[in-house]
Design a protein around this motif. Structure first.
Motif, mmCIF file in Angstrom:
data_model
loop_
_atom_site.group_PDB
_atom_site.id
_atom_site.type_symbol
_atom_site.label_atom_id
_atom_site.label_comp_id
_atom_site.label_asym_id
_atom_site.label_seq_id
_atom_site.Cartn_x
_atom_site.Cartn_y
_atom_site.Cartn_z
ATOM 1 N N VAL A 199 110.886 -58.619 18.732
ATOM 2 C CA VAL A 199 111.411 -57.752 19.786
ATOM 3 C C VAL A 199 112.393 -56.748 19.189
ATOM 4 N N LEU A 230 110.642 -54.195 16.736
ATOM 5 C CA LEU A 230 109.807 -53.195 17.410
ATOM 6 C C LEU A 230 110.672 -52.193 18.152
ATOM 7 N N SER A 270 112.445 -46.324 18.597
ATOM 8 C CA SER A 270 113.574 -45.396 18.579
ATOM 9 C C SER A 270 113.510 -44.519 17.340
ATOM 10 N N GLN A 296 105.665 -43.052 30.102
ATOM 11 C CA GLN A 296 106.929 -42.720 29.440
ATOM 12 C C GLN A 296 108.040 -43.621 29.966
ATOM 13 N N LYS A 297 108.054 -43.808 31.284
ATOM 14 C CA LYS A 297 109.079 -44.678 31.885
ATOM 15 C C LYS A 297 108.944 -46.109 31.379
ATOM 16 N N MET A 298 107.704 -46.523 31.124
ATOM 17 C CA MET A 298 107.478 -47.888 30.635
ATOM 18 C C MET A 298 107.865 -48.020 29.170
ATOM 19 N N ASP A 342 108.269 -48.639 25.591
ATOM 20 C CA ASP A 342 107.624 -49.361 24.511
ATOM 21 C C ASP A 342 106.607 -50.400 24.985
ATOM 22 N N GLU A 343 106.522 -50.614 26.282
ATOM 23 C CA GLU A 343 105.651 -51.664 26.820
ATOM 24 C C GLU A 343 104.230 -51.615 26.253
ATOM 25 N N MET A 354 118.079 -42.611 29.453
ATOM 26 C CA MET A 354 116.724 -42.447 30.020
ATOM 27 C C MET A 354 116.424 -43.554 31.031
ATOM 28 N N LYS A 355 115.806 -43.152 32.104
ATOM 29 C CA LYS A 355 115.499 -44.066 33.193
ATOM 30 C C LYS A 355 114.660 -45.264 32.703
ATOM 31 N N GLY A 356 113.630 -44.925 31.930
ATOM 32 C CA GLY A 356 112.713 -45.959 31.456
ATOM 33 C C GLY A 356 113.393 -46.986 30.570
ATOM 34 N N LYS A 403 115.240 -49.466 32.708
ATOM 35 C CA LYS A 403 114.249 -50.361 33.311
ATOM 36 C C LYS A 403 113.868 -51.475 32.338
ATOM 37 N N ARG A 457 116.227 -54.471 31.854
ATOM 38 C CA ARG A 457 116.326 -55.471 32.904
ATOM 39 C C ARG A 457 115.467 -56.700 32.613
ATOM 40 N N LYS A 458 114.456 -56.496 31.791
ATOM 41 C CA LYS A 458 113.469 -57.562 31.617
ATOM 42 C C LYS A 458 113.894 -58.588 30.579
ATOM 43 N N SER A 480 113.572 -60.759 27.183
ATOM 44 C CA SER A 480 113.328 -60.190 25.855
ATOM 45 C C SER A 480 112.265 -60.959 25.088
ATOM 46 N N LYS A 481 111.526 -61.789 25.794
ATOM 47 C CA LYS A 481 110.458 -62.534 25.104
ATOM 48 C C LYS A 481 109.218 -61.662 24.953
ATOM 49 N N THR A 482 108.541 -61.768 23.841
ATOM 50 C CA THR A 482 107.275 -61.047 23.736
ATOM 51 C C THR A 482 106.288 -61.754 24.641
ATOM 52 N N PRO A 497 105.150 -55.882 22.909
ATOM 53 C CA PRO A 497 106.523 -56.342 22.926
ATOM 54 C C PRO A 497 107.289 -55.761 24.106
ATOM 55 N N LYS A 498 108.346 -56.442 24.477
ATOM 56 C CA LYS A 498 109.256 -55.930 25.499
ATOM 57 C C LYS A 498 110.652 -55.920 24.904
ATOM 58 N N PHE A 499 111.391 -54.893 25.154
ATOM 59 C CA PHE A 499 112.758 -54.864 24.649
ATOM 60 C C PHE A 499 113.459 -53.645 25.219
ATOM 61 N N SER A 500 114.720 -53.557 24.949
ATOM 62 C CA SER A 500 115.499 -52.420 25.430
ATOM 63 C C SER A 500 115.771 -51.455 24.292
ATOM 64 N N LEU A 501 115.386 -50.218 24.476
ATOM 65 C CA LEU A 501 115.669 -49.196 23.476
ATOM 66 C C LEU A 501 117.156 -48.848 23.476
#
Lengths: 471, 471
Positions: free
Chosen positions: A41, A44, A49, A128-130, A132-133, B1-3, B6, B9-10, B12-14, B20-24
């Motif tokens: 996580v 990536l 970035s 774009q909002k999503m 890196d998903e 950035m809005k995305g 978003k 909030r989730k 952080s587990k893949t 993958p999911k994570f916060s930029l």
């Protein structure tokens, strides 16, 4: 590993776009300390970035990176690229390209708005909002073989993509997948040709007739007849088809160009049906029940917006038909890009996730439903104001997926010039709006098809222009 | 950035494979401290290691991840997958799948070796050694449009891919690119059909004849006639072609299946030539001069080994022909996968780099030249020992790229059963070696085509079996 040692000999500078260099071995000791998944996580996150920043650096330094930068011209085709360039800039700044506020730039009134193609760039803002998903990473040594799953009838179908197709149809409830073969194609365009090949009798002296009720998708006649095949030939409007013997009828529902729900019209026992369900998704039309036909075509272009992937799929009941369709794609392109199938699998997965966890993430279909609803409201208002045009009215229906009653809001507007104007396409071209005229769809030139899926900037300019046209 | 908000909030587990999911946003503060490019290197390194580990975890936990795991069967097609599975395992352990030492596993003597297709999996070991060099990362919101460069005649050609094609041909010296249009295709198979479409006269009553000197690539007749087009039709061996009027001759050089350098044989003024140069690369044949023909076809499948990408390109002198080829691909598949074009661009770039900096990295062509040289030496030895077979002899020539004199070492062995054996394909099948018989190539069944591009394990088993066959 030998390869790892080799990599570490090199300098650690990236040498350009998406081709990083580094040593895997140096990372090895880190791995035992942290949770592998957590580290993934983290890393990536860094990637995305950093790549965005490197791309930005690249842009500002070279001025010619990856073809996004060239002299802007005023032609209609150039617009797509000018927009692409704007989009890239916006993806690395804080401004959002999905803003729907109408701020007409200087010189914007001369800009040609090309709504001829159904390029689904509207969806970029959601992805774009999503963030890196849906980012995908493919190592260079993976997926090199022609084969995806040699045990599958469709041997070039990536199993993960197949899995996500089944899952999404189950989540949305728009198609039955049980007891179906999945055939992947380079877009549903290739699958349409595969279906013609598979459904054409080889023993007949004359080509089989291919029909669809007018207005029909403008590409059907051109594609069917482009190679002057002796297997099949275009026979026009299904409503006026009266020939005896076998025929193929294409049923597009919701229909391209006019958006209406459709059923077959010829109704003879000699007919075979191809159901093109590219637009049977909840952003366009209420999902009343799972489609349950013998041969159904879908595409990511119109469902998720990823037209550049060139990925479609067919759900096929009959094994022999599925086998022949697979054979056609083998002969035509020896299978379908693995890379795009893998990327499509990720995109479909994220959409299914977004539907199943609506409290955590913006549901893809909620986003796109609301986007389409807003656009149709704007268009109907502009059409009403002008007094010159009309668009179809649709009966509202319950969508079992969105659990909401609404009127269809198609991917294309099927606009009619009322009154004196005979050639609607030419009339709108004089307003610098490019559309596709009715004659391409087998009907009067008083009609045009207008893409409703362009980027906000173009759509807003289109609405502004339409609002200024008066009878 | 809005995305970005978003995303944070989730959890952080893949949630699985490549998604993958994570916060930029949490990464943002880090970025100002380090060099952006260095960080990118670091984070991508983490990625690849971690993804491999996550995949491995996945495998061991689920047992059915991504289709690599299924019950192994003894059929020929299953072998490809069993190998794939072995390959994946080897990529995360320290053992190398490129090992050429012959260690026959238990039960290996019953295994069917499928050398019918030219699946270029031999190259996997090179790309594994190169590690992360060709890893590609594609953000979900990029490359969504149908268009790559609307200002280009071939509007779906990615500019970066075009740039790398020109660069590689210049580095290798195997084709003239000046004053040529580049048309990208879903493999060179699609480009071959695009060429037939573009070169066929539309005014003639009869289909134009398509010929090639036997032995010709077995797919040409099947592809040419699969839709029974009235534009063109297969007319067989170019050497026995005597019809007057226009015709199309396919010149494959080096030839598939027999590896010989070729020129056109009909030599009438009414002919148009398609040069299929899929194998005109220094691992297969000495590069004597840059090919300089009107219509030349190339493919990544046989040059880099990435068959799964389905990417080929044509170099076309005549603008009108290039335009018609583009039109065919538009009608057939509305362009070509952007994802695979981007990946192909990275692969071509890494190859050019490897040629220009031979002291830093293993040159791709040095690696593949030596691999082919070794295999041909093994085959000639086995053929000599058996006394039952023969393979073509080729005159040695100077390769201006490798600066070395050598005999061609084709991607296929064109093997002849000498003596009593009339059906060489059946004979070898009885030895559990699948090949493609001469009749598919327009010649005697005493010949077979054998892929020389399979993985080491299969090739070594093949050589072992051939060595044990005695007259």
């Amino acid at each position: 590993m030998k390869g790892q040692k080799k990599a570490s000999r090199k300098d650690s500078k990236t040498n350009g776009y998406l081709t990083p260099k580094f040593s895997l071995s140096k990372m090895a000791t880190l791995l035992s300390v942290f949770s592998v998944r957590n580290l993934l996580v983290l890393s990536l996150a860094l990637n995305v970035s950093l790549i965005l920043r490197v791309m930005l650096l690249h842009d500002s330094q070279n001025g010619s990176f990856n073809g996004f930068f060239f002299e802007e011209q005023n032609g209609p085709q150039e617009e797509a690229h000018a927009s692409k360039r704007r989009r890239l800039s916006s993806s690395v700044s804080s401004s959002s390209s999905s803003s729907s506020s109408l701020t007409m730039a200087q010189g914007d009134e001369d800009r040609v708005i090309n709504l001829d193609h159904g390029d689904p760039t509207m969806y970029e803002s959601y992805w774009q909002k999503m963030g890196d998903e849906t980012t995908i990473l493919i190592p260079g040594w993976q997926f090199m073989s022609y084969f995806s799953d040699a045990t599958n009838l469709c041997w070039f179908l990536e199993p993960e993509f197949a899995k996500q197709i089944v899952r999404l149809h189950k989540v949305v409830g728009n198609a039955v997948t049980e007891n179906r073969y999945i055939v992947v194609g380079t877009g549903s365009t290739q699958l349409f040709q595969a279906a013609l090949y598979a459904l054409s009798p080889t023993t007949e002296a004359d080509p089989i007739s291919v029909v669809s009720a007018a207005p029909y998708y403008s590409s059907y006649p051109v594609i069917t007849d482009c190679l002057k095949s002796r297997l099949y030939e275009w026979a026009g409007d299904a409503r006026s088809f009266s020939k005896n013997g076998p025929y193929i009828e294409i049923v597009t529902s919701p229909n391209n160009p006019d958006g209406y729900a459709r059923h077959s019209v010829v109704n003879s026992r000699d007919g075979t049906l191809i159901h093109d369900l590219a637009y049977y998704w909840p952003q366009y039309t209420p999902i009343s029940s799972p489609a349950n036909y013998d041969l159904m075509l879908f595409t990511v272009s119109k469902s998720t917006g990823h037209a550049g992937m060139r990925i479609g799929w067919a759900l096929v009941k009959d094994e022999d038909v599925a086998r022949k369709m697979t054979k056609y794609i083998e002969l035509n392109t020896i299978g379908v890009s693995k890379d795009s199938q893998l990327r499509a699998a990720v995109v479909l997965k994220v959409i299914s996730n977004s539907c199943e966890r609506p409290n955590e993430v913006d549901s893809f279909f909620e986003f796109s439903y609301h986007h389409m609803a807003k656009r149709w409201k704007q268009l109907r208002q502009a059409v009403h104001q002008s007094g010159l045009f009309s668009v179809p009215d649709f009966p509202p229906q319950l969508c079992k997926f969105l659990n909401r009653v609404f009127e269809p809001q198609p991917a294309f507007a099927w606009l009619k010039c009322e009154g004196e104007i005979e050639d609607c396409e030419s009339f709108l071209r004089s307003k610098r709006i490019l559309t596709r005229g009715g004659k391409h769809f087998g009907v009067s030139p008083k009609y045009v098809r207008i893409s409703m899926l362009d980027r906000d900037k173009n759509y807003d300019t289109f609405i502004e222009r339409m609002s200024m046209i008066r009878a």
